[in-house]
Design a protein around this motif. Structure first.
Motif, mmCIF file in Angstrom:
data_model
loop_
_atom_site.group_PDB
_atom_site.id
_atom_site.type_symbol
_atom_site.label_atom_id
_atom_site.label_comp_id
_atom_site.label_asym_id
_atom_site.label_seq_id
_atom_site.Cartn_x
_atom_site.Cartn_y
_atom_site.Cartn_z
ATOM 1 N N ARG A 65 0.857 -1.176 0.000
ATOM 2 C CA ARG A 65 0.000 0.000 0.000
ATOM 3 C C ARG A 65 0.899 1.233 0.000
ATOM 4 N NH1 ARG A 65 -4.759 1.403 4.367
ATOM 5 N NH2 ARG A 65 -2.978 1.243 5.812
ATOM 6 N N VAL A 66 0.564 2.190 -0.868
ATOM 7 C CA VAL A 66 1.363 3.409 -0.967
ATOM 8 C C VAL A 66 0.467 4.620 -0.769
ATOM 9 C CG1 VAL A 66 3.057 2.365 -2.513
ATOM 10 C CG2 VAL A 66 1.073 3.557 -3.482
ATOM 11 N N HIS A 67 1.067 5.676 -0.261
ATOM 12 C CA HIS A 67 0.398 6.978 -0.144
ATOM 13 C C HIS A 67 1.351 8.015 -0.717
ATOM 14 C CE1 HIS A 67 -2.509 9.849 1.400
ATOM 15 N NE2 HIS A 67 -1.510 10.548 1.936
ATOM 16 N N VAL A 68 0.962 8.540 -1.880
ATOM 17 C CA VAL A 68 1.831 9.450 -2.627
ATOM 18 C C VAL A 68 1.020 10.665 -3.061
ATOM 19 C CG1 VAL A 68 3.368 9.684 -4.602
ATOM 20 C CG2 VAL A 68 3.139 7.470 -3.477
ATOM 21 N N ASP A 69 1.539 11.854 -2.775
ATOM 22 C CA ASP A 69 0.864 13.094 -3.173
ATOM 23 C C ASP A 69 -0.593 13.130 -2.716
ATOM 24 O OD1 ASP A 69 3.199 13.956 -4.433
ATOM 25 O OD2 ASP A 69 2.648 12.963 -6.323
ATOM 26 N N ALA A 96 -2.140 4.704 -7.805
ATOM 27 C CA ALA A 96 -2.268 5.837 -6.877
ATOM 28 C C ALA A 96 -2.501 7.150 -7.627
ATOM 29 C CB ALA A 96 -1.028 5.934 -5.999
ATOM 30 N N ARG A 97 -1.831 7.323 -8.765
ATOM 31 C CA ARG A 97 -2.011 8.560 -9.527
ATOM 32 C C ARG A 97 -3.432 8.718 -10.057
ATOM 33 N NH1 ARG A 97 3.361 7.204 -11.151
ATOM 34 N NH2 ARG A 97 2.586 6.031 -12.967
ATOM 35 N N LEU A 98 -4.148 7.600 -10.199
ATOM 36 C CA LEU A 98 -5.519 7.637 -10.720
ATOM 37 C C LEU A 98 -6.570 7.709 -9.616
ATOM 38 C CD1 LEU A 98 -5.139 4.910 -13.498
ATOM 39 C CD2 LEU A 98 -5.061 7.396 -13.783
ATOM 40 N N CYS A 99 -6.145 7.541 -8.380
ATOM 41 C CA CYS A 99 -7.097 7.539 -7.267
ATOM 42 C C CYS A 99 -7.443 8.963 -6.838
ATOM 43 C CB CYS A 99 -6.504 6.788 -6.068
ATOM 44 S SG CYS A 99 -6.414 5.001 -6.295
ATOM 45 N N PRO A 100 -8.622 9.152 -6.250
ATOM 46 C CA PRO A 100 -8.968 10.474 -5.717
ATOM 47 C C PRO A 100 -8.139 10.776 -4.485
ATOM 48 C CG PRO A 100 -10.627 8.866 -5.105
ATOM 49 C CD PRO A 100 -9.706 8.160 -6.048
ATOM 50 N N PRO A 101 -8.040 12.032 -4.101
ATOM 51 C CA PRO A 101 -7.326 12.379 -2.869
ATOM 52 C C PRO A 101 -7.908 11.636 -1.668
ATOM 53 C CG PRO A 101 -7.782 14.347 -4.156
ATOM 54 C CD PRO A 101 -8.534 13.227 -4.817
ATOM 55 N N ASP A 102 -7.037 11.356 -0.702
ATOM 56 C CA ASP A 102 -7.428 10.581 0.480
ATOM 57 C C ASP A 102 -7.145 11.415 1.730
ATOM 58 O OD1 ASP A 102 -8.013 8.693 2.383
ATOM 59 O OD2 ASP A 102 -6.290 7.403 1.933
#
Length: 480
Positions: A65-69, A96-102
């Motif tokens: 699992r990654v959390h980036v930007d 991750a680049r395609l996911c909405p902000p978290d």
């Protein structure tokens, strides 16, 4: 497929390398957490009183699992060679680049000590098919000519965790389980047991219990629906525990206002104490987020004390994770899958898991085998009129907030009069609020020794003693 054996790396080596790769590709500010688990599962199945399948698999799973930007994504794979790990990192970062902000990202587990549960049993981890077949033979021999079916399984897990905050953990564990049915022309009897060691599983004892249940369940009569006093055997109690765990003590549901649980409130009978204890057997000593796992008291002497949390649900509740991060947790929430209901005291002589003498209350007639152990017999004996229930199945939630459940009985129901099972009864449909059934004043008796029941997926189990409850709402019989 390239596995750990081929690379010579340990699970912790692989986890640490994946974290390094994330930083190489996405930079030092990227947050990453990695779990690597090797799982060896062996299963011996039998039907028509013969072994018809023996299967074994060994697999390695890498979860990242990654959390980036400000965006979060997860991915998984089974290739642990350099190309496989790079591919996992690449596709997870691309996701991750395609996911909405978290904005609710709870951050990573900080460095903290993880203690081994010390439950690894080498004989179980590396059990040969013959060891499982011995237990199947013992079960088949013990049913005395009835048709037998079921399985015996052994499981071994070795896993590790690493994240970019510096947390690292390792653990190993084993599990063994047997689930068998004995069948007559018109009735089934079941016996199940889950343990941390294969040598704790006795096929003969389980076969005797299943056969006695099947013979005692022959020629059932139909009774009208209504509320009956009941004694629920451990297999039925396991269904209560499983549904309470999924829908009641689930921190995500609690934060969202979908759970009945109200910590600090006496919601259960004082006889009820529930503890989720992954260190007690069958589970790793850390969760999917690297949080150390420890026993968590959910209900203490009738008072609800806690619900289970992963890091995300804990952040929403303003508390700390209880070590219940798991695959699918973002959807289903943190679920306590090693739930134990404490018994009333030391084991009764002749009772305990698997069998023993029937004891008083079992009677001497054709349904004498309805009561398979002294623990259950002690609860049946005081009943003026009620039902003894072996098992529930096909249970479905009608109202998750009050946890109203509908389902069916199976594998044996008996009418009890003056402390003696007098006849087998045809199966019922029931509709019952599980917290109400265990509420203040509702528990009339509690067995002394809990019996661990295997979950459908190894690594989870539900352990409770037989229960005598004041009322259970049966809403339909065999005719409708």
């Amino acid at each position: 497929m390239t596995g750990l054996r081929e690379t010579g790396a340990t699970e912790l080596d692989v986890a640490a390398r994946v974290v390094e790769l994330v930083h190489e590709v996405a930079g030092p500010t990227a947050e990453a957490e990695v779990t690597v688990v090797r799982h060896d599962l062996a299963l011996t199945r039998f039907a028509n009183s013969f072994i018809h399948q023996n299967v074994a698999e060994s697999q390695v799973t890498v979860r990242l699992r990654v959390h980036v930007d400000g965006r979060t994504a997860a991915g998984g794979g089974s290739l642990v060679d350099p190309d496989g790990l790079r591919a996992l990192v690449g596709r997870t970062l691309a996701a991750a680049r395609l996911c909405p902000p978290d904005p609710a990202w709870p951050g990573l587990t900080p460095p903290s000590a993880v203690r081994s549960n010390g439950l690894l049993d080498e004989a179980t981890a590396y059990a040969e098919p013959a060891a499982r077949a011995e237990r199947v033979r013992a079960f088949v021999d013990a049913v005395g000519g009835l048709e037998a079916a079921g399985y015996c399984r052994t499981s071994y897990r070795s896993g590790a965790f690493a994240n970019s905050a510096g947390q690292a953990a390792q653990g190993r564990t084993t599990e063994a389980a047997m689930d068998g049915i004995a069948r007559t022309a018109g009735a089934d009897g079941v016996a199940r047991l889950c343990a941390g060691r294969l040598d704790e599983v006795d096929g003969s004892v389980l076969g005797v219990r299943a056969a006695a249940k099947a013979r005692a369940a022959a020629d059932p009569v139909e009774l009208p629906p209504g509320r009956y006093e009941v004694v629920l055997e451990p297999a039925a109690v396991a269904d209560l525990l499983q549904n309470l765990a999924w829908y009641g003590f689930n921190g995500k549901r609690h934060v969202e206002g979908q759970s009945f649980a109200r910590p600090g409130t006496a919601q259960f009978d004082p006889a009820v104490t529930l503890v989720d204890d992954p260190t007690y057997g069958g589970a790793m000593p850390f969760d999917l987020e690297g949080t150390p796992r420890a026993a968590l008291t959910l209900v203490e002497a009738g008072t609800t004390r806690a619900v289970a949390h992963d890091r995300r649900s804990a952040a929403g509740a303003g508390t700390a994770s209880t070590g219940h991060g798991a695959p699918g947790g973002a959807t289903f929430g943190p679920i306590p899958r090693n739930l134990r209901m404490a018994g009333a005291g030391p084991a009764t002589a002749g009772g305990g898991p698997g069998g023993g003498a029937a004891g008083p209350g079992s009677g001497g007639g054709p349904v004498a085998g309805a009561v398979a152990d002294a623990d259950t017999a002690a609860l049946v004996a005081p009943m003026a009129r009620g039902l003894l229930v072996s098992d529930f199945w096909y249970t479905r939630v009608l109202d998750p907030k009050s946890l109203v459940i509908t389902g069916l009985t199976r594998n044996g129901v008996w009418l009890v009069e003056d402390g003696v099972p007098v006849r087998a009864v045809r199966n019922f449909r029931f509709t019952e609020a599980y917290p109400r059934a265990l509420g203040p004043g509702a528990v009339l008796g509690l067995g002394r020794r809990p019996v661990r029941q295997p979950d459908r997926l190894d690594g989870g189990w539900w352990e409770g003693p037989p229960l005598r409850l004041a009322s259970w709402n049966f809403t339909g019989g065999a005719s409708g």
